[in-house]
Scaffold this motif. Structure first.
Motif: not given
Length: 67
Positions: A29-34
């Motif tokens: 929830e608190h991580f941006d894969e991009e």
């Protein structure tokens, strides 16, 4: 590398990622894969879902260069 524990942001989610900027252990929830960043670092660098991102070498607020 296997990491277990709670997300350092919400303290409830299970750790699945490490921020490439600050090394915080965070949940999905608190991580941006991009970008590979946690949501805190993403907001610090001016990114975010739904916002157009500038190239990393562009100064803030500048989108055109004139010579």
């Amino acid at each position: 590398m296997s990491v277990s524990g709670n997300c350092e942001i919400c303290v409830t989610g299970e750790v699945r990622h490490t921020c490439s900027r600050c090394a915080q252990l965070v949940c999905d929830e608190h991580f941006d894969e991009e970008t590979g960043l946690c949501v805190e670092c993403l907001s610090d660098v001016g990114g975010g879902r739904g916002r157009e991102r500038q190239p990393p070498d562009a100064p803030d607020g500048v989108d055109t260069y004139r010579f």
